[in-house]
Design an enzyme around this catalytic site. Sequence first.
Site, PDB file in Angstrom:
ATOM      1  N   TRP A 113       0.818  -1.213   0.000  1.00  0.00           N
ATOM      2  CA  TRP A 113       0.000   0.000   0.000  1.00  0.00           C
ATOM      3  C   TRP A 113       0.858   1.272   0.000  1.00  0.00           C
ATOM      4  O   TRP A 113       0.339   2.356   0.233  1.00  0.00           O
ATOM      5  CB  TRP A 113      -0.931  -0.009   1.220  1.00  0.00           C
ATOM      6  CG  TRP A 113      -1.824  -1.208   1.266  1.00  0.00           C
ATOM      7  CD1 TRP A 113      -3.055  -1.317   0.686  1.00  0.00           C
ATOM      8  CD2 TRP A 113      -1.564  -2.464   1.916  1.00  0.00           C
ATOM      9  NE1 TRP A 113      -3.573  -2.562   0.927  1.00  0.00           N
ATOM     10  CE2 TRP A 113      -2.688  -3.296   1.684  1.00  0.00           C
ATOM     11  CE3 TRP A 113      -0.499  -2.975   2.664  1.00  0.00           C
ATOM     12  CZ2 TRP A 113      -2.776  -4.598   2.174  1.00  0.00           C
ATOM     13  CZ3 TRP A 113      -0.590  -4.275   3.149  1.00  0.00           C
ATOM     14  CH2 TRP A 113      -1.712  -5.073   2.906  1.00  0.00           C
ATOM     15  N   ASP A 114       2.158   1.111  -0.215  1.00  0.00           N
ATOM     16  CA  ASP A 114       3.066   2.258  -0.130  1.00  0.00           C
ATOM     17  C   ASP A 114       2.985   2.919   1.239  1.00  0.00           C
ATOM     18  O   ASP A 114       3.058   4.132   1.359  1.00  0.00           O
ATOM     19  CB  ASP A 114       2.775   3.274  -1.253  1.00  0.00           C
ATOM     20  CG  ASP A 114       3.951   4.225  -1.492  1.00  0.00           C
ATOM     21  OD1 ASP A 114       5.012   4.014  -0.882  1.00  0.00           O
ATOM     22  OD2 ASP A 114       3.799   5.176  -2.270  1.00  0.00           O
ATOM     23  N   TYR A 115       2.818   2.113   2.278  1.00  0.00           N
ATOM     24  CA  TYR A 115       2.859   2.632   3.654  1.00  0.00           C
ATOM     25  C   TYR A 115       4.301   2.685   4.140  1.00  0.00           C
ATOM     26  O   TYR A 115       4.618   2.220   5.232  1.00  0.00           O
ATOM     27  CB  TYR A 115       2.035   1.735   4.592  1.00  0.00           C
ATOM     28  CG  TYR A 115       0.530   1.844   4.432  1.00  0.00           C
ATOM     29  CD1 TYR A 115      -0.066   3.026   4.003  1.00  0.00           C
ATOM     30  CD2 TYR A 115      -0.304   0.769   4.738  1.00  0.00           C
ATOM     31  CE1 TYR A 115      -1.445   3.123   3.862  1.00  0.00           C
ATOM     32  CE2 TYR A 115      -1.677   0.861   4.608  1.00  0.00           C
ATOM     33  CZ  TYR A 115      -2.249   2.042   4.171  1.00  0.00           C
ATOM     34  OH  TYR A 115      -3.606   2.133   4.053  1.00  0.00           O
ATOM     35  N   ASP A 116       5.175   3.216   3.274  1.00  0.00           N
ATOM     36  CA  ASP A 116       6.562   3.325   3.728  1.00  0.00           C
ATOM     37  C   ASP A 116       6.643   4.368   4.838  1.00  0.00           C
ATOM     38  O   ASP A 116       5.755   5.184   5.019  1.00  0.00           O
ATOM     39  CB  ASP A 116       7.505   3.653   2.554  1.00  0.00           C
ATOM     40  CG  ASP A 116       7.013   4.809   1.707  1.00  0.00           C
ATOM     41  OD1 ASP A 116       5.997   5.440   2.065  1.00  0.00           O
ATOM     42  OD2 ASP A 116       7.641   5.089   0.674  1.00  0.00           O
TER      43      ASP A 116
END
Lengths: 730, 127
Positions: free
Chosen positions: A391-394
Amino acid sequence: MSRTDLSAATSLCGLLLFSSLAGIAPARAQSAYQPAPPGPGEADAPGKTGNKFAGPSPFAPQAPGVNAANIPDGPPAEPGEVTPAVEQISSHPAHGDWPAYGRDTNATRFSPLEQITPENVGQLTRAFVYHTGSKPAAGQTNKWAAETTPIKVGDGLYMCSAMNDIMKLDPATGKEIWRHEAGVKYASIPYTAACKGVVYYTSSTVPEGEPCHNRILEGTLDMRLIEVDADTGKLCEGFGYHGQVNLMKGMGESVPGFVSMTAPPPIVNGAIVVNHEVLDGQRRWAPSGVIRGYDAETGKFLWAWDVNRPDAHGEPAEGQHYSRGTPNSWATMTGDNALGLVYVPTGNSAADYYSAMRSPEENKVSSAIVALDVKTGSPRWVFQTVHKDVWDYDMGSQPTMIDFPGQDGPVPALVVPTKRGQTFVLDRRDGKPLLPVEERPAPTDTDVVGDPRSPTQPWSVGMPRLGLPDLKESDMWGMSPIDQLFCRLKFRRAKYEGEFTAPSVGKPWIEYPGYNGGSDWGSMAYDPRTGVLIANWNVTPMYDQLVTRKKADELGLMPLDDPNFKPGGGGAEGNGAMADTPYGIVVSPFWNQYTHMMCNKPPYGMITAIDMHTRKVLWQHPLGSARANGPWGMPTYLPLTIGTPNNGGPVVTAGGVVFVAATTDNMLHAFDAKTGKELWNDVLPGGGQATPMTYEQKGRQYVAIMAGGHHFMMTPVSDVLVVYALPENK
Amino acid sequence: MAGLYRPRRAAEWATCAVAVLLVLLGLPLLIMGAELALLGGSFYYVVAGAAIIAGGVLMLMGSVSGALLYLLAWLLTWPWALWEVGFDGWGLLPRLLGPTLIAVLVVLTIPVLRRVQKTSLVRKGIA
């Protein structure tokens, strides 16, 4: 399930995935899809196979301009010993100084200054403005978002421009004392031309009074470390190659703009710890996310932490490179001199939205805090905030070090904000959570073949959640029933099962919280006297869909280093080729694409104060007004506090005032730290997408904000640093 | 079956324009609302869309009942909106603001439609 069990389970999953993928690989052969990094035997120039979609070999030599300063590399270095360091002023900042990005080593964003109070903040006026000179030239696509927070030490205000020029200003007048031109080229801008800040360093070997006793260190968009003398701005000859270090050494094939530094590298016990952004969404075998240590005195290589070469801490041998596609860390790291650790907020493996090709080692450390030993580059502990992130929860925020009130006295703790709005509080010594963390079931239903999701995800249940409840159809919004209905339909057409809804090929899925947070790179502010934590955060869902390689090709999605790449064909935020995988990714805000209004009802941004003694919310309200936002991007000039998306952090002062810009109303806001009441605001010449800072010079307190704007937030770009103070002699 | 009336004066032209507006606004509500209902979403929009189109068509035929039908749909929208979002101002905005502005226009057409209706009845009586 305990955390260790879970990571073991995910590693096992990773192995299973790899073997199952090998089975489906032939069916994808026509899409230039490679399940594993190409081996040395295939090392060759691009296009050898005759397939125009075949990417360049990672063993291909770096294109001209990738080693920006043409610094000679020399032979690969073995791990080295650091030059013993002296204590840095950021560990004990002078009362009126702001000597580091987060003000101090702890990254509190707290200033002990008291001149500006809730009573007099309303009288703030502009003391001076300073133009950095960095903004898009005619004909250049706007990729600007300076995001800069100046630092202040003694008689100097030090900052960088969006394109990495370093400046020393007079803190009382804004007069430029010196300027070091970095010579960064437009092609080297990755997703964004940003320079969050510079680092102040006091040498242990150069005596006081000689050049480069005090130095300013910067990491650049084109992957150099630069050290200049703090008094003159001249390069420090004793550092690296005439004052510079080439960070592209050992990175293998790349093109300008693929890999870059936008965050100030911390110096921990004499070691500069370097991370870098790797442009999202390009290809699975993008350049490495390796973390490296360099000697702050000499620029000498000390160690590397390369996820898929865990036991090799030296530079790669001739003709080889750091392992590709590994999680990159672009956030500002926090250094802990006492424990000899650096806390690395990691991102995702390359190709954010497809996890079937990641190694078990990558799966253990992505979207996590990794505590690296600054002597060796080995991880001492890892705390993961998202398992198998697609989810691109970097991690965007710089973690903040606090003394957490424990039963037997204060515990050295790390406050870890996340894009999910879950705030984790960890023991810095071992990474164990100090507040309860629950592994809760997460959605696993997906039509992505061979890429199962983690059955659980971690929730920090001991801290207030910086988020709103899951979306419902009736939360959809608009100006009228018709555009509202359009969004209700968009909501129903998509797959949505709450947070962690798994990616989908057949139809769009809603990602909420979105990749802008929760908490993004603005990070948090913490007042150690009161124990109050201040956080501004976002409520901005995204609308995502995986597309087949064929569809991605039709959409013209190509990675940056593809010979056929056309600028605008997919960047970090938004559509991406995700080359080398079976899918591309199409991402947009969850909005009405005709009116450019978000589909969910307001607020889109909030600010919260949390008492860390009780973990109760002291106050919380929407952040940002509707004045500069509206349908079709038109400003409404309405003074209504609607709560806008925001990027940039808060500052809290002993005077009891919270300063935060960040919002898309292009204003700097001041709040009462006790009540959250808005006390004052001012319209900036550009978007205030940066963290403000405050300092004292000659008995006067100043508040500075870089109003650089942000291309993705669609706020006006400017090159203006605006500095406020109370009227003199009053 | 009665046909469309022929507008003669400015007020009648304006009434006609309001009626056309209702049909034009009702169509997307009906079409997208039908898909929304089929996808398991709210039935409000397809029902409201049908009512508004019917109201507009009746008004074009010179009937007061068209205007009254719109006003009935508008009145029923209030309890529905409150049921969905309560007294949340931002939530009520898209549901009530536009329909209320149009309700004002529709109320203004009632005297005109009354006159049109009377004239056409008189005409029918003569014929």
